[in-house]
Design a protein around this motif. Structure first.
Motif, PDB file in Angstrom:
ATOM      1  N   SER A 196       0.854  -1.182   0.000  1.00 55.83           N
ATOM      2  CA  SER A 196       0.000   0.000   0.000  1.00 55.83           C
ATOM      3  C   SER A 196       0.894   1.238   0.000  1.00 55.83           C
ATOM      4  O   SER A 196       2.123   1.146   0.084  1.00 55.83           O
ATOM      5  CB  SER A 196      -0.879   0.002   1.254  1.00 55.83           C
ATOM      6  N   ARG A 197       0.290   2.388  -0.037  1.00 56.22           N
ATOM      7  CA  ARG A 197       1.051   3.635   0.039  1.00 56.22           C
ATOM      8  C   ARG A 197       1.805   3.725   1.372  1.00 56.22           C
ATOM      9  O   ARG A 197       2.934   4.209   1.422  1.00 56.22           O
ATOM     10  CB  ARG A 197       0.113   4.837  -0.135  1.00 56.22           C
ATOM     11  N   ASP A 198       1.196   3.237   2.438  1.00 59.43           N
ATOM     12  CA  ASP A 198       1.870   3.224   3.738  1.00 59.43           C
ATOM     13  C   ASP A 198       3.138   2.376   3.686  1.00 59.43           C
ATOM     14  O   ASP A 198       4.175   2.763   4.218  1.00 59.43           O
ATOM     15  CB  ASP A 198       0.936   2.704   4.832  1.00 59.43           C
ATOM     16  N   HIS A 199       3.052   1.211   3.048  1.00 56.02           N
ATOM     17  CA  HIS A 199       4.226   0.353   2.925  1.00 56.02           C
ATOM     18  C   HIS A 199       5.319   1.049   2.113  1.00 56.02           C
ATOM     19  O   HIS A 199       6.504   0.955   2.447  1.00 56.02           O
ATOM     20  CB  HIS A 199       3.854  -0.975   2.268  1.00 56.02           C
ATOM     21  N   SER A 244      17.086   6.586   5.719  1.00 60.13           N
ATOM     22  CA  SER A 244      17.801   6.631   7.000  1.00 60.13           C
ATOM     23  C   SER A 244      18.420   5.307   7.430  1.00 60.13           C
ATOM     24  O   SER A 244      19.089   5.262   8.446  1.00 60.13           O
ATOM     25  CB  SER A 244      16.862   7.127   8.097  1.00 60.13           C
ATOM     26  N   GLY A 245      18.156   4.226   6.695  1.00 59.11           N
ATOM     27  CA  GLY A 245      18.732   2.935   7.042  1.00 59.11           C
ATOM     28  C   GLY A 245      17.894   2.113   7.993  1.00 59.11           C
ATOM     29  O   GLY A 245      18.169   0.944   8.215  1.00 59.11           O
ATOM     30  N   CYS A 246      16.872   2.713   8.574  1.00 54.17           N
ATOM     31  CA  CYS A 246      15.973   1.984   9.464  1.00 54.17           C
ATOM     32  C   CYS A 246      14.663   2.755   9.545  1.00 54.17           C
ATOM     33  O   CYS A 246      14.542   3.852   9.025  1.00 54.17           O
ATOM     34  CB  CYS A 246      16.574   1.814  10.851  1.00 54.17           C
ATOM     35  N   VAL A 247      13.691   2.167  10.213  1.00 48.63           N
ATOM     36  CA  VAL A 247      12.389   2.805  10.385  1.00 48.63           C
ATOM     37  C   VAL A 247      12.031   2.744  11.857  1.00 48.63           C
ATOM     38  O   VAL A 247      12.116   1.690  12.466  1.00 48.63           O
ATOM     39  CB  VAL A 247      11.297   2.072   9.567  1.00 48.63           C
ATOM     40  N   THR A 248      11.651   3.871  12.402  1.00 54.56           N
ATOM     41  CA  THR A 248      11.169   3.882  13.782  1.00 54.56           C
ATOM     42  C   THR A 248       9.737   4.395  13.794  1.00 54.56           C
ATOM     43  O   THR A 248       9.333   5.167  12.928  1.00 54.56           O
ATOM     44  CB  THR A 248      12.027   4.776  14.689  1.00 54.56           C
ATOM     45  N   GLU A 249       9.021   3.953  14.793  1.00 55.53           N
ATOM     46  CA  GLU A 249       7.637   4.400  14.953  1.00 55.53           C
ATOM     47  C   GLU A 249       7.599   5.920  15.128  1.00 55.53           C
ATOM     48  O   GLU A 249       6.794   6.607  14.507  1.00 55.53           O
ATOM     49  CB  GLU A 249       7.027   3.697  16.160  1.00 55.53           C
ATOM     50  N   SER A 250       8.499   6.439  15.943  1.00 55.89           N
ATOM     51  CA  SER A 250       8.505   7.883  16.200  1.00 55.89           C
ATOM     52  C   SER A 250       8.816   8.688  14.941  1.00 55.89           C
ATOM     53  O   SER A 250       8.260   9.767  14.740  1.00 55.89           O
ATOM     54  CB  SER A 250       9.488   8.231  17.317  1.00 55.89           C
ATOM     55  N   ALA A 251       9.678   8.164  14.076  1.00 56.10           N
ATOM     56  CA  ALA A 251       9.998   8.873  12.828  1.00 56.10           C
ATOM     57  C   ALA A 251       8.776   8.950  11.927  1.00 56.10           C
ATOM     58  O   ALA A 251       8.486  10.004  11.354  1.00 56.10           O
ATOM     59  CB  ALA A 251      11.148   8.193  12.100  1.00 56.10           C
ATOM     60  N   ILE A 279       0.120  -1.263  12.361  1.00 58.98           N
ATOM     61  CA  ILE A 279      -0.651  -2.004  11.356  1.00 58.98           C
ATOM     62  C   ILE A 279       0.134  -2.117  10.058  1.00 58.98           C
ATOM     63  O   ILE A 279       0.150  -3.166   9.414  1.00 58.98           O
ATOM     64  CB  ILE A 279      -2.026  -1.329  11.122  1.00 58.98           C
ATOM     65  N   SER A 280       0.825  -1.050   9.672  1.00 59.77           N
ATOM     66  CA  SER A 280       1.557  -1.039   8.412  1.00 59.77           C
ATOM     67  C   SER A 280       2.842  -1.859   8.460  1.00 59.77           C
ATOM     68  O   SER A 280       3.225  -2.473   7.464  1.00 59.77           O
ATOM     69  CB  SER A 280       1.898   0.403   8.016  1.00 59.77           C
ATOM     70  N   ILE A 281       3.513  -1.895   9.599  1.00 60.28           N
ATOM     71  CA  ILE A 281       4.778  -2.624   9.697  1.00 60.28           C
ATOM     72  C   ILE A 281       4.553  -4.118   9.905  1.00 60.28           C
ATOM     73  O   ILE A 281       5.406  -4.944   9.581  1.00 60.28           O
ATOM     74  CB  ILE A 281       5.677  -2.027  10.811  1.00 60.28           C
ATOM     75  N   ASN A 282       3.379  -4.481  10.417  1.00 62.31           N
ATOM     76  CA  ASN A 282       3.092  -5.878  10.746  1.00 62.31           C
ATOM     77  C   ASN A 282       3.301  -6.858   9.586  1.00 62.31           C
ATOM     78  O   ASN A 282       3.898  -7.910   9.798  1.00 62.31           O
ATOM     79  CB  ASN A 282       1.689  -6.002  11.326  1.00 62.31           C
ATOM     80  N   PRO A 283       2.824  -6.588   8.370  1.00 62.48           N
ATOM     81  CA  PRO A 283       3.076  -7.539   7.282  1.00 62.48           C
ATOM     82  C   PRO A 283       4.567  -7.748   7.009  1.00 62.48           C
ATOM     83  O   PRO A 283       4.991  -8.853   6.684  1.00 62.48           O
ATOM     84  CB  PRO A 283       2.394  -6.893   6.066  1.00 62.48           C
TER      85      PRO A 283
END
Length: 73
Positions: A13-16, A26-33, A47-51
């Motif tokens: 999806s667009r979120d993914h 940035s080399g990684c993804v954080t919830e806060s970012a 919800i978006s990171i779960n898959p």
């Protein structure tokens, strides 16, 4: 403008796509970012990171609280 190859059966999806863009930048993804940069809620991020987690695409660094996509390490 980037080419993306996905080798697992997952519909992006667009979120993914935004998660992947942040990981690339940035080399990684954080919830806060994602909350601060994209205005997401914490629930939307989870919800978006779960898959990605379920398919084994993401490694979670429990110590630093980061979600790291294997391809961007």
């Amino acid at each position: 403008g980037n080419t993306m190859i996905v080798s697992v059966p997952i519909e992006l999806s667009r979120d993914h796509e935004e998660i992947l863009q942040e990981a690339q930048a940035s080399g990684c993804v954080t919830e806060s970012a994602m909350v601060s940069l994209y205005g997401w809620t914490n629930e939307r991020f989870r919800i978006s990171i779960n898959p990605f987690i379920q398919e084994g695409i993401v490694w979670i660094d429990d110590y630093k609280g980061k979600y790291i996509l294997y391809n961007y390490m």
